[in-house]
Enzyme design. Structure first.
Site, PDB file in Angstrom:
ATOM      1  N   PHE A  20      95.912  45.258  35.049  1.00 35.16           N
ATOM      2  CA  PHE A  20      96.100  45.069  36.486  1.00 35.16           C
ATOM      3  C   PHE A  20      94.851  44.582  37.215  1.00 35.16           C
ATOM      4  CE2 PHE A  20      99.416  48.319  35.500  1.00 35.16           C
ATOM      5  CZ  PHE A  20     100.500  47.487  35.712  1.00 35.16           C
ATOM      6  N   HIS A  42      80.275  46.551  19.153  1.00 35.36           N
ATOM      7  CA  HIS A  42      81.423  45.767  19.621  1.00 35.36           C
ATOM      8  C   HIS A  42      81.009  44.745  20.675  1.00 35.36           C
ATOM      9  CE1 HIS A  42      85.790  45.322  20.750  1.00 35.36           C
ATOM     10  NE2 HIS A  42      85.214  44.916  21.877  1.00 35.36           N
ATOM     11  N   GLU A  43      80.357  45.220  21.709  1.00 32.60           N
ATOM     12  CA  GLU A  43      79.975  44.312  22.788  1.00 32.60           C
ATOM     13  C   GLU A  43      78.961  43.271  22.314  1.00 32.60           C
ATOM     14  OE1 GLU A  43      81.803  44.296  25.232  1.00 32.60           O
ATOM     15  OE2 GLU A  43      82.717  46.264  24.955  1.00 32.60           O
ATOM     16  N   GLY A  71      92.076  43.189  35.005  1.00 30.82           N
ATOM     17  CA  GLY A  71      91.289  42.487  33.994  1.00 30.82           C
ATOM     18  C   GLY A  71      92.051  41.283  33.488  1.00 30.82           C
TER      19      GLY A  71
END
Length: 805
Positions: A721, A587-588, A723
């Site tokens: 909150f 994914h990354e 990101g």
């Protein structure tokens, strides 16, 4: 994100096999959004660790067409003891000019030794300390202020007199502040926190001035209104339009008193977000449970016991061993997930679960007042800008609208519900068949445990028994080989070429088919709970750009970093990964590919820059699909001791298990996304409902087993909150439609047809990965796929197609 993806680092609760995914798919976020548009970087791993010598067919159903609802209803989701298997010399990469991060600004000689202010090729991560932050950032801001003063005096509505000097200013701040912020995420300390806290308001003040510059704003408007507008490239038009829109969102049109109020809000929001993240990290580190009796940790696999003993040693219990203990349990992902999935001690599972869902919700680390204040300020900001709510601000720079996002979430929720109900019934039946005392009253801390037992029974797959087949080195070798097949690139280790912040960090060089470097990236794979934030993410170190290159003609090469929190090596064993950790790395790496393989020379829209937030997860989620591709998986899955390949029958079981509890996992994401939109559209701060009341209300529609009354997962919800996902968490599902449909192009071409796979991969590279933010994402997708996106592939991959038939 940076996108972050952002992994993800939210919470794992409710249904359990869920636990694994929570720390995989949802913790992936990276991209953290800054005040100024150009500073936006999207949201959130072990390869062989080297010791450096020198030191199915798919059908069209357009998501954004008027027929979408109907379609969806009718369709049936760097030193290390381990050496490389291949030799490598630094000369192959270092013989080429690395990407310059040189600045066009000079600094006073008195602070010229500050590493933050040096002219470097790669950031000096190894020598930057907290003591450098205050003087370094202040000196940098002073020079950037002078540069902005000069730009405002001489600005003209032309590219050389407006965009190029602007990009230089912003790029320098992005690179230097990015270094500092990155070190805080991977090498946190009280001293670094204090230094950043002190200078952050000054940095935000400069960003606000830059974003609210009327001379710059007017110059961009003049470009758009000029006779030359039509002759501009599409990428340049996108830059101009984005700058005008972002300037308005940054308050450029506000009168003096309202602008002052707006700026105070921005400063406070930045401070609160930083504090929120710090509280989550501190609360996670704070929980430690020392276990001395074997029976209390019965069921934990050898890998988890080894890690728990290793943690105990680091906490002063020098004689701790995997066999005899003592063992230290923490809330760090590898430890937490192991307990929830494997501990037979139900009381231990309950204690750890309750600690996890109440992190940062009490005492000095309580994030509740911070959440309330963030939501209040976001609403106030929206009103100042003449929006009804903060979600409308968020959607102003995304593909979706609030209505379209809510429509998508509801359609997927309804498609997932019956499957999720059946998931719970299956767990009850199975646990009862095993004479479990809790069978008639399964609670949240039972779900993961019994899910794993059912999965093992149903598919004869034990995740822990798969670990030996997924060693760090083989996973990375297989991933890089896949990148070569699909995109025609070679990735070589380049340890020692660039300074790193930890001995386990790897550095790589990416080359094109001619052997020339086109990008570089760092990879920080292992969990370090004492100093590293949870989750997984990718971010830019520096982006591709012609303007800020050394010679101004050849584009500066992009550099990325990937960060994960996977199981570290234990004893004399290499890092042995769970399959979920493998998916997270893929994914990354997808995020990193979009950053590194861009061919866009306009720095403000190169790579992940300028890509709409709800499209930025496309390449990352696309790459996850390859974990289930037979040839790819078999190239990765080699026993670390014997070299034996994963047995074919195990692969087939893994494939069959792909849709296990898909309904429950889908609903989990729907809960988070729906709650996020609810809080940013309808919630009234200080009104009759608390944020936890809203969560309970939303969960009644999105969770088969509602959360506990004391559930405070919102206090750890970094995505929205701290990101870039405020009123944007739906982006995971939105982009998942895109990514699944993109992968279906390879299915349509034939996954066993190597020639077709390479041709389709080349097309994907030349569109999705190459164009960056230089074209609208829907247009990019259509160029690749030949049509608008359809949700059919997502539902099919998740085994939910028959449910909606």
């Amino acid at each position: 994100m940076r996108i972050i993806r952002r992994i993800p680092n939210t919470v794992l609760f409710n249904t359990i096999f869920v636990t694994v995914n929570i720390l995989m798919a949802s913790t992936r976020f990276s991209l953290s959004r800054s005040v100024h548009p150009i500073l936006k970087r999207p949201p959130c791993s072990s390869s062989p660790r080297f010791a450096p010598k020198a030191l199915l067919k798919s059908y069209p159903c357009p998501l954004w067409s008027s027929s979408f609802s109907f379609c969806l209803q009718t369709l049936h989701h760097s030193t290390s003891p381990y050496l490389s298997s291949s030799s490598f010399s630094f000369s192959s990469c270092s013989s080429f000019s690395p990407p310059s991060m040189a600045s066009s600004f000079t600094v006073d000689d008195s602070i010229g030794s500050n590493p933050l202010l040096q002219d470097f090729d790669f950031p000096p991560f190894d020598i930057v300390e907290a003591k450098h932050v205050r003087p370094g950032i202040r000196a940098l801001l002073k020079k950037l202020e002078s540069g902005l003063d000069e730009l405002e005096k001489t600005v003209e509505p032309s590219w050389p007199k407006l965009v190029e000097p602007l990009e230089k200013i912003v790029d320098r701040l992005t690179v230097v502040w990015g270094m500092v912020n990155h070190l805080k995420a991977v090498k946190d300390s009280a001293e670094l926190r204090a230094a950043i806290e002190e200078v952050q308001p000054e940095k935000v003040k400069f960003q606000l001035r830059l974003g609210q510059s009327k001379p710059i704003y007017n110059a961009f408007k003049a470009i758009k209104e000029s006779p030359d507008w039509q002759s501009l490239s599409e990428a340049r038009k996108r830059i101009v339009d984005a700058q005008i829109k972002e300037a308005v969102l940054n308050g450029v049109s506000l009168e003096d008193d309202k602008r002052e109020q707006f700026n105070k809000i921005e400063q406070e929001l930045e401070r609160l977000s930083r504090k929120f993240s710090e509280n989550v990290l501190d609360a996670t580190k704070k929980f430690e449970k020392l276990i001395t009796y074997n029976k209390e940790i019965d069921g934990l696999p050898a890998t988890a016991l080894g890690l728990a003993a290793q943690t105990a040693v680091s906490k002063g219990h020098e004689n701790a061993t995997a066999e005899n203990g003592p063992w230290m349990i923490t809330l760090d992902a590898p430890s937490f997930v192991s307990v929830m999935q494997h501990a037979r001690n139900r009381a231990l599972r309950e204690e750890v679960y309750r600690a996890y869902i109440t992190r940062a919700s009490s005492g000095d680390l309580d994030n509740t007042p911070i959440i309330n204040q963030i939501l209040k300020l976001r609403l106030e900001k929206a009103k100042l800008l003449n929006y009804n709510n903060y979600a409308e601000i968020s959607m102003a720079t995304k593909m979706a609208t609030v209505d379209k996002a809510e429509e998508l979430l509801e359609k997927i929720r309804s498609a997932s519900w019956d499957a999720a109900v059946q998931d719970v019934e299956d767990l009850k039946s199975y646990s009862k068949s095993q004479a479990a005392s809790e069978a008639d009253s399964l609670s949240h801390w039972d779900i993961s445990f019994w899910s794993e037992r059912l999965r093992e029974s149903k598919y004869d797959i034990n995740e822990e028994e798969l670990r030996p087949y997924f060693s760090f080195s083989k996973v990375m070798d297989g991933l890089f080989n896949l990148a070569k097949i699909l995109f025609g690139i070679d990735i070589e280790p380049a340890d020692g070429l660039a300074p790193v912040w930890n001995k386990d960090v790897r550095f790589y060089c990416v080359k094109d088919s001619s052997g020339s470097p086109i990008a570089y990236f760092y990879f920080d794979p292992y969990s370090r709970p004492s100093e590293k934030r949870e989750g997984a993410w990718m971010d830019e170190v520096v982006s591709r750009s012609r303007v800020v290159s050394r010679n101004g003609t050849t584009a500066r090469l992009p550099v990325a970093h990937m960060v994960c929190n996977q199981t570290p090596p234990v004893g004399d064993k290499p890092s042995l990964m769970t399959f979920r950790e493998v998916e997270t790395v893929f994914h990354e790496f997808g995020h990193a590919l979009q950053h590194m393989l861009t061919k866009q020379d306009e720095g403000l829209v190169a790579g992940i820059r300028g890509v709409e937030w709800d499209a930025v997860e496309l390449p990352s989620q696309f790459m996850e699909n390859w974990c289930y591709h037979r040839d790819t998986l078999m190239s990765i899955a080699k026993h670390y001791q014997t070299g034996e390949s994963l047995p074919e029958e195990v692969y087939l079981k893994l494939l069959a298990a792909r849709t296990f509890r898909a309904g429950s996992l889908s609903l989990r994401q729907i809960r988070f996304a729906s709650l996020d939109l609810e809080l940013h559209t309808k919630y009234i701060p200080d009104g009759p409902e608390s944020v936890y009341d809203v969560d309970q209300r939303v969960s009644r529609k999105t969770q088969v087993i509602p959360p506990l009354p004391e559930d405070r997962f919102l206090c750890g919800f970094n995505h929205i909150f701290a990101g870039g996902y405020a009123a944007g968490y739906y982006s995971y599902k939105w982009a998942e439609v895109l990514s699944a449909d993109a992968f279906s192009a390879f299915e349509d071409a034939g996954l066993e047809d190597n020639k077709a796979v390479k041709e389709t991969g080349h097309k994907f590279r030349e569109t999705v990965l190459a164009l960056g933010g230089g074209k609208a994402p829907l247009q990019v997708f259509v160029e690749f796929r030949g049509r608008e996106p359809s949700p059919e592939a997502l539902l099919r991959h998740n085994g939910l197609l028959s449910v909606t038939a």
